[in-house]
Design an enzyme around this catalytic site. Sequence first.
Site, PDB file in Angstrom:
ATOM      1  N   TYR A 190       0.557  -1.002  -0.334  1.00  7.35           N
ATOM      2  CA  TYR A 190      -0.284   0.173   0.394  1.00  7.35           C
ATOM      3  C   TYR A 190       0.955   1.264  -0.143  1.00  7.35           C
ATOM      4  O   TYR A 190      -0.080   2.524  -0.437  1.00  7.35           O
ATOM      5  CB  TYR A 190      -0.886   0.305   1.600  1.00  7.35           C
ATOM      6  CG  TYR A 190      -2.271  -0.742   1.419  1.00  7.35           C
ATOM      7  CD1 TYR A 190      -2.554  -1.742  -0.453  1.00  7.35           C
ATOM      8  CD2 TYR A 190      -2.807  -1.162   2.037  1.00  7.35           C
ATOM      9  CE1 TYR A 190      -2.844  -2.755   0.204  1.00  7.35           C
ATOM     10  CE2 TYR A 190      -4.130  -1.713   2.259  1.00  7.35           C
ATOM     11  CZ  TYR A 190      -4.449  -2.851   0.879  1.00  7.35           C
ATOM     12  OH  TYR A 190      -5.138  -3.590   0.972  1.00  7.35           O
ATOM     13  N   LYS A 197       3.294 -15.517   2.035  1.00  2.03           N
ATOM     14  CA  LYS A 197       3.552 -16.436   0.608  1.00  2.03           C
ATOM     15  C   LYS A 197       4.038 -16.738   0.321  1.00  2.03           C
ATOM     16  O   LYS A 197       4.897 -16.812  -0.998  1.00  2.03           O
ATOM     17  CB  LYS A 197       2.082 -15.199  -0.674  1.00  2.03           C
ATOM     18  CG  LYS A 197       2.150 -15.990  -1.368  1.00  2.03           C
ATOM     19  CD  LYS A 197       0.955 -17.161  -1.338  1.00  2.03           C
ATOM     20  CE  LYS A 197       0.691 -17.435  -2.674  1.00  2.03           C
ATOM     21  NZ  LYS A 197      -0.233 -19.415  -2.306  1.00  2.03           N
ATOM     22  N   ASP A 246      -3.205 -17.896   1.424  1.00  2.47           N
ATOM     23  CA  ASP A 246      -4.449 -19.042   0.653  1.00  2.47           C
ATOM     24  C   ASP A 246      -4.812 -19.861   1.561  1.00  2.47           C
ATOM     25  O   ASP A 246      -6.178 -19.759   2.230  1.00  2.47           O
ATOM     26  CB  ASP A 246      -4.063 -19.473  -0.892  1.00  2.47           C
ATOM     27  CG  ASP A 246      -2.815 -19.811  -0.755  1.00  2.47           C
ATOM     28  OD1 ASP A 246      -1.902 -19.634   0.026  1.00  2.47           O
ATOM     29  OD2 ASP A 246      -2.291 -20.213  -1.995  1.00  2.47           O
ATOM     30  N   ASP A 274      -5.266  -6.918   5.942  1.00  3.37           N
ATOM     31  CA  ASP A 274      -6.937  -6.149   5.849  1.00  3.37           C
ATOM     32  C   ASP A 274      -7.282  -7.389   4.482  1.00  3.37           C
ATOM     33  O   ASP A 274      -9.075  -6.572   5.435  1.00  3.37           O
ATOM     34  CB  ASP A 274      -6.223  -5.071   4.258  1.00  3.37           C
ATOM     35  CG  ASP A 274      -7.359  -4.011   3.855  1.00  3.37           C
ATOM     36  OD1 ASP A 274      -8.192  -3.916   4.725  1.00  3.37           O
ATOM     37  OD2 ASP A 274      -7.393  -3.412   2.641  1.00  3.37           O
ATOM     38  N   ASP A 280     -11.248  -8.484   6.991  1.00  2.25           N
ATOM     39  CA  ASP A 280     -12.752  -8.439   6.622  1.00  2.25           C
ATOM     40  C   ASP A 280     -13.530 -10.017   5.949  1.00  2.25           C
ATOM     41  O   ASP A 280     -14.680  -9.888   6.855  1.00  2.25           O
ATOM     42  CB  ASP A 280     -12.734  -8.209   5.095  1.00  2.25           C
ATOM     43  CG  ASP A 280     -13.139  -6.450   4.993  1.00  2.25           C
ATOM     44  OD1 ASP A 280     -12.422  -5.702   6.209  1.00  2.25           O
ATOM     45  OD2 ASP A 280     -13.892  -5.895   4.682  1.00  2.25           O
TER      46      ASP A 280
END
Length: 359
Positions: A144, A190, A223, A247, A251
């Site tokens: 970001y 990852k 994942d 982030d 959610d």
Amino acid sequence: MGQESFKIVLLPGDGIGPEVIRAARHVIELAAAEAGISLSFEEHVFGGAATDETGFPLPEETLNACLRSDGILLGAVGGPQWDVCAREERPEYGLLALRKALGSYANLRPVTVPDFLADASPLRPSVVAGTDMLIVRELIGGIYFGEPRGRASDSAYNTLRYSKPEIARIAQVAFEWARRRNGSVVSIDKSNVLEVSILWRDVVSEIHQQAYSDVELSHMYVDNAAMQIVMNPRQFDVLLTGNMFGDILSDLTSTLVGSLGMLPSACLGGTVGLFEPVHGSAPDIAGMDKANPIGAIVSSAMLFEELNQPELATRIRRAVEQALLDGYRTADMLAEDSTEVGTKEMTNVIANRLSEVAA
Ligand code: NAD
């Protein structure tokens, strides 16, 4: 005796932000008055509202007020009307700039599902009941913020970059919290694909070996983590993540509790603590008295914990819990036999329970 008077800056922002901040202010004003703690509030424009008024989503006056305060309570920013603005004028840019200016690198996002709330989740109550996890998300680094970033004629690019010190300091936060909780950290990456994730895994393991070998550490690909959170959320104590993975995963955890509107967060590690519900500005329900104010109200409890006022924080948390136990729910998390209320009534129900649950 500790400090008993605090200066709080309120940044209502956009969409449902002003509604949930009004709710939180009402509850904390009452709770503080009952506890003999004096609060002063300053409200400042921020996000899209600030772009409309001043041309910038984070005006200097707003930032200066934040830096002079004891704590900041933020609603949410954003909305489709600002999606066409230049990057520096967009509400979300203001939010990232505020977090960066404060130096708030550690975002704490607790997710708990007590038995009595398990029926509000779209997942099976037997899967979600008893969930108690803390997402520790790095907040001012990663993709970001990474440079270079930009757009060419037929392509666009962003940069994912983390330095060893950035990873080390957020890992320490996660390990410290694990010690105060149930002693386990799952670090998300990852590393089967990304060099940054390989470094992330190495540094987290190094910090663990050096200073936190009493804490249980495991690593999980992001994942797989997304699947595990839905399949078996009770396995997690502290989840350590970078900015973007955190982030997205946080959610996802809203499905465990039933609504994004329930989730609080704290952004710490910088000059002043920033406390905000996890949700966005929810333009689809803004101004309709439908917003769930609990994420914002519990964020204010986290603020008081940070200000070393644990009794006040507990009183706010208990009032919220009692309102839910009494069956009151906003529309986003209705369950069988619950009583549907709007934002204002939910706020009043919680406020009315403050004196009943005095810590
Ligand atoms: P959102 O979180 O605003 O809404 C997602 C869904 O959850 C919507 O259906 C909304 O009605 C519902 N919801 C969210 N909060 C709720 C609450 N308190 N009570 C009841 N229902 C609630 O996410 P989005 O729709 O992707 O984004 C809307 C805007 O918010 C965008 O401009 C986005 O950039 C911005 N945003 C801001 C923040 C922030 O300020 N921290 C975070 C995320 C998104």
